[in-house]
Design a protein around this motif. Sequence first.
Motif, PDB file in Angstrom:
ATOM      1  N   LYS A 123      40.919  38.804  33.168  1.00  0.00           N
ATOM      2  CA  LYS A 123      41.875  39.582  32.155  1.00  0.00           C
ATOM      3  C   LYS A 123      41.689  40.986  32.473  1.00  0.00           C
ATOM      4  O   LYS A 123      42.734  41.573  32.841  1.00  0.00           O
ATOM      5  CB  LYS A 123      41.240  39.308  30.808  1.00  0.00           C
ATOM      6  N   TYR A 124      40.667  41.358  33.012  1.00  0.00           N
ATOM      7  CA  TYR A 124      40.594  42.854  33.488  1.00  0.00           C
ATOM      8  C   TYR A 124      40.861  43.264  34.982  1.00  0.00           C
ATOM      9  O   TYR A 124      41.528  44.113  35.373  1.00  0.00           O
ATOM     10  CB  TYR A 124      39.325  43.415  33.267  1.00  0.00           C
ATOM     11  N   ALA A 125      40.813  42.082  35.735  1.00  0.00           N
ATOM     12  CA  ALA A 125      41.361  42.321  36.999  1.00  0.00           C
ATOM     13  C   ALA A 125      42.613  42.389  37.009  1.00  0.00           C
ATOM     14  O   ALA A 125      43.374  43.055  37.913  1.00  0.00           O
ATOM     15  CB  ALA A 125      40.620  41.157  37.979  1.00  0.00           C
ATOM     16  N   LYS A 126      43.449  41.366  36.227  1.00  0.00           N
ATOM     17  CA  LYS A 126      44.853  41.390  36.138  1.00  0.00           C
ATOM     18  C   LYS A 126      45.479  42.806  35.543  1.00  0.00           C
ATOM     19  O   LYS A 126      46.600  43.190  35.834  1.00  0.00           O
ATOM     20  CB  LYS A 126      45.358  40.258  35.146  1.00  0.00           C
ATOM     21  N   GLU A 127      44.536  43.509  34.645  1.00  0.00           N
ATOM     22  CA  GLU A 127      45.286  44.717  34.398  1.00  0.00           C
ATOM     23  C   GLU A 127      45.399  45.780  35.380  1.00  0.00           C
ATOM     24  O   GLU A 127      45.975  46.899  35.262  1.00  0.00           O
ATOM     25  CB  GLU A 127      44.135  45.278  33.213  1.00  0.00           C
ATOM     26  N   LEU A 128      44.446  45.469  36.474  1.00  0.00           N
ATOM     27  CA  LEU A 128      44.510  46.188  37.788  1.00  0.00           C
ATOM     28  C   LEU A 128      45.512  45.819  38.779  1.00  0.00           C
ATOM     29  O   LEU A 128      45.642  46.117  39.869  1.00  0.00           O
ATOM     30  CB  LEU A 128      42.980  46.624  38.167  1.00  0.00           C
ATOM     31  N   GLY A 129      46.177  44.692  38.530  1.00  0.00           N
ATOM     32  CA  GLY A 129      47.098  44.192  39.484  1.00  0.00           C
ATOM     33  C   GLY A 129      46.673  43.040  40.359  1.00  0.00           C
ATOM     34  O   GLY A 129      47.436  42.687  41.315  1.00  0.00           O
ATOM     35  N   PHE A 130      45.502  42.491  39.958  1.00  0.00           N
ATOM     36  CA  PHE A 130      44.965  41.691  40.932  1.00  0.00           C
ATOM     37  C   PHE A 130      44.720  40.077  40.055  1.00  0.00           C
ATOM     38  O   PHE A 130      44.404  40.267  38.630  1.00  0.00           O
ATOM     39  CB  PHE A 130      43.586  41.918  41.438  1.00  0.00           C
ATOM     40  N   GLU A 131      45.011  38.895  40.935  1.00  0.00           N
ATOM     41  CA  GLU A 131      44.545  37.813  39.895  1.00  0.00           C
ATOM     42  C   GLU A 131      43.056  37.435  39.559  1.00  0.00           C
ATOM     43  O   GLU A 131      42.873  36.954  38.445  1.00  0.00           O
ATOM     44  CB  GLU A 131      45.054  36.475  40.729  1.00  0.00           C
TER      45      GLU A 131
END
Length: 359
Positions: free
Chosen positions: A191-199
């Motif tokens: 979830k928090y990786a996706k907030e930074l644009g990563f899967e």
Amino acid sequence: MNKNEVFAIGLMSGTSLDGIDLVYVKFDKKKYQNFEILHSETVSYSKEWMFTLQNAIHFSSSDLKKLDVNYGKHLGSVINSFIKKFRIDLIDFIASHGHTVLHQPEKGITLQVGSGKEIANVTKQKVVCDFRTQDVELGGQGAPLVPVGDELLFSDYDYCLNLGGFSNISYHKEGKRIAFDICPVNIVLNKYAKELGFEYDDKGKIAASGTFLMQLESELRMLDYYKQLPPKSLGLEWVQKEIFSRLESSKRKPEDLLRTFTDHIAREIAKVLPKGVKVLVTGGGAFNEYLIYKINFNKKVNLIIPSIELTDFKEALVFAFLGLLRIDNQVNCLSSVTGAQKDHSSGKVFLPIRDSIKI
């Protein structure tokens, strides 16, 4: 054909929504440990499917029924593509975990969508599915289910640790298999990786760059779940209530939340492992080098990460194995693990005929 050889397709969709894991496996019924993964693949979700499954927890009863049918048809189509791609012609059965939408065993609720009837009709194959419901009906947690595979396929290890959407552990103690969910892993980290644009947080590099938030981690450590004795299991509902609410209210950067929660995961896992034991580590989190380092930092243990294929596809493999046990009416749910009233053989079997018959 060797009557002791069984060929099966197993598929698994985890709570982290990384995709649908599929394996084509050969089992030796004389010695289960002589299994062979012949083909494997992960099929990513479209944005539409990911959104639907992420939000299904809020669906009405009628919408969940529609989702069960539509997702079952989707799984059937994915399986057919897998069969065609690898030119698979020998299939004794398909075993599908489905996708967990609801898991509140204390209320007698567990729901995995992905209709076995639809999968059977689309693939024209025998299908085993719905492995958790019977266990919950017998007073169990309906989870974890993989420990039967740990017991019969991976008994060379002292502990089996899976790092998927949740971390769960399995080990033999005093003549019984003990297993339980430890804490969330990729369901939070992704979830928090996706907030930074990563899967996902590749090798844990983002977490390693963040700042550790001591007060927040101290709050997480005090959660009641960690004080409970097994059998116990976790679901998305608990994560939303107990984890996301605390992380979001901290108003801190995703990098710092990744660092703090990764350290938290490592601490909780290390608490469970005795010093020096031999641990089989599988699941997507096994590739998170920072997490693996922090587990060993907290407790000196022998963490063994197997082949990439087994690391990625162990759960799909084990659900194929659970399907084999169900078809042979062998125990595939252990009361020592789930807390059910008794050991039992769980799963529903569907045959590919016009009005699919459940047996």
